[in-house]
Design an enzyme around this catalytic site. Structure first.
Site, mmCIF file in Angstrom:
data_model
loop_
_atom_site.group_PDB
_atom_site.id
_atom_site.type_symbol
_atom_site.label_atom_id
_atom_site.label_comp_id
_atom_site.label_asym_id
_atom_site.label_seq_id
_atom_site.Cartn_x
_atom_site.Cartn_y
_atom_site.Cartn_z
ATOM 1 N N ASN A 90 0.383 -1.330 -0.167
ATOM 2 C CA ASN A 90 0.346 0.315 -0.094
ATOM 3 C C ASN A 90 0.884 1.949 -0.189
ATOM 4 O OD1 ASN A 90 -1.827 -1.715 0.183
ATOM 5 N ND2 ASN A 90 -1.925 -1.147 2.590
ATOM 6 N N HIS A 107 5.292 -0.451 -2.293
ATOM 7 C CA HIS A 107 5.417 -0.490 -3.631
ATOM 8 C C HIS A 107 5.165 1.854 -3.713
ATOM 9 C CE1 HIS A 107 2.884 -3.642 -5.371
ATOM 10 N NE2 HIS A 107 4.361 -3.730 -5.796
#
Ligand code: BJW
Length: 232
Positions: A90, A107
Site C-alpha cells: 500500500n 510499492h
C-alpha cells in the site's frame, strides 16, 4: 509460537478505512486504465494526467484513519519477542499512523516525490505538477510520485527476500495475489519451511498455496488472529 514473522499487506487492509482497493468490482482499476496512470509509458505520454490522478489519490486519503487491523499489526510488532517485518504494497500511510515501525513500503508512498533528474526522494504533501521544483537539485518539471508502477522494480526486495528466507510464519492480508513479485512471496516463505496463512475477504488468486486461510473483513479476522498468536 513462531520465532520470525513476515506479514504482507495489500489494499484490502485499508478498505474498511474507506480507501478503495484496485481490483474489486468498484475498485480503482474499474474506473481508470492502469496503463495510463501506473506505467512509466503512461507518465511519458501524459504526465499531467498522471499528476492529476495522484493529486486526487493523495488528497482523497487525507481524511481516513487506521482501522482495527492496522492497530492489531502494530500491537503484534510491539508484543512479539522475535523477528518481525511488515511489508506493505500500500502507498497510504495507515500502518505507520497505527504505530508500525518495522515496515517496508515495497510499492512506494503517496506522500513522497521522486525526482527523475537527480533521483532524490522527498516528503511531498502538496499538489504535484509539471511546474514542481525538486528541493534537492532545483530542476523544474522532473518530479513524479514516488510509487512503483508496472514494469518498475519494487523497493527493498533484497531485505524482503532475506526476511522471507528466515521466517517461520508468513501471513498475507488483504491482497488479491495478482501482482508479482509480492504474489510470489508465499512460495518463497514455503520454500524456507514457514507456515503460511492467508487472511482475506475471499480466497485470493493464489489461495491454494497457503497452509491455512480465514476469510472475512480484515477488521474482524486480523485482530482475532493476532490475539490467538500472542496468547498461544
Ligand atoms: C479485503 C477487504 C476487507 C477487500 N478485508 N480483505 C506476467 C506474469 C507475472 C508477472 C508479470 C507478468 N506481466 C507483467 C508482470 C509483472 C507485473 C505484474 O505482476 N503484473 C500482473 C498484473 C500480471 N509486476 C510488476 O511490474 C512489478 N514489478 C516487477 O515485476 O519488476 C520486475 C522485478 C521483479 C522481481 C525482481 C526484480 C524486478 C511492479 C508492480 C507495481 C504495482 N503497482 C501498483 C500501483 C502502485 C501505485 C498506486 O497505488 O497507484 O500497486 S498496481 C496495484 O496493485 C498497487 C497494489 O499495491 C498492487 C496490488 O494490489 P492489491 O493490494 O492486491 O489490491 P487488489 O485490489 O488487487 O486486492 C484487494 C484484496 O483485498 C482483494 O482480494 C479483496 O477481496 C480484498 N479485500 N476488502 C479483507 N475489508
Amino acid at each position: 509460537m513462531p520465532s520470525a514473522i513476515v506479514i504482507l499487506t495489500g489494499a484490502g487492509i485499508s478498505a474498511e478505512s474507506g480507501i478503495a482497493t484496485f481490483r474489486d468490482p468498484d475498485g480503482i482499476w474499474s474506473k481508470v486504465d492502469y496503463r495510463e496512470v501506473a506505467t512509466p509509458q503512461g507518465f511519458a505520454a501524459n504526465p499531467a494526467r498522471v499528476h492529476q490522478f495522484y493529486n486526487w489519490r493523495r488528497n482523497n486519503v487525507r481524511g481516513f484513519e487506521p482501522n482495527a487491523a492496522h492497530a492489531a499489526l502494530a500491537r503484534l510488532e510491539r508484543d512479539f519477542a522475535g523477528e518481525f517485518l511488515l511489508v506493505t504494497q500500500n502507498v497510504d500511510s495507515l500502518h505507520e499512523r497505527a504505530g508500525s515501525q518495522r515496515l517496508i513500503h515495497m510499492h512506494g508512498q503517496h506522500d513522497k516525490a521522486l525526482c527523475n533528474a537527480c533521483g532524490g526522494r522527498t516528503i511531498w504533501h502538496d499538489e504535484m505538477s509539471l511546474a514542481s521544483r525538486c528541493p534537492c537539485c532545483e530542476e523544474v518539471g522532473q518530479m513524479r510520485p514516488d510509487v512503483v508502477w508496472f514494469g518498475e522494480t519494487p523497493y527493498e526486495l533484497d531485505r524482503i527476500q532475506a526476511a522471507l528466507r528466515g521466517c517461520d510464519l508468513f501471513v498475507s492480508i488483504g491482497t488479491s495475489g495478482n501482482v508479482y513479485p509480492a504474489a510470489g512471496f508465499v512460495r518463497e516463505a514455503r520454500a524456507a519451511g514457514a507456515r503460511t496463512v492467508e487472511l482475506n475477504l475471499e480466497p485470493s488468486q493464489g489461495a491454494d498455496l497457503f497452509h491455512e486461510a480465514e476469510h472475512g473483513p480484515a477488521t474482524g479476522i486480523v485482530p482475532a488472529f493476532v490475539e490467538r498468536l500472542l496468547g498461544a
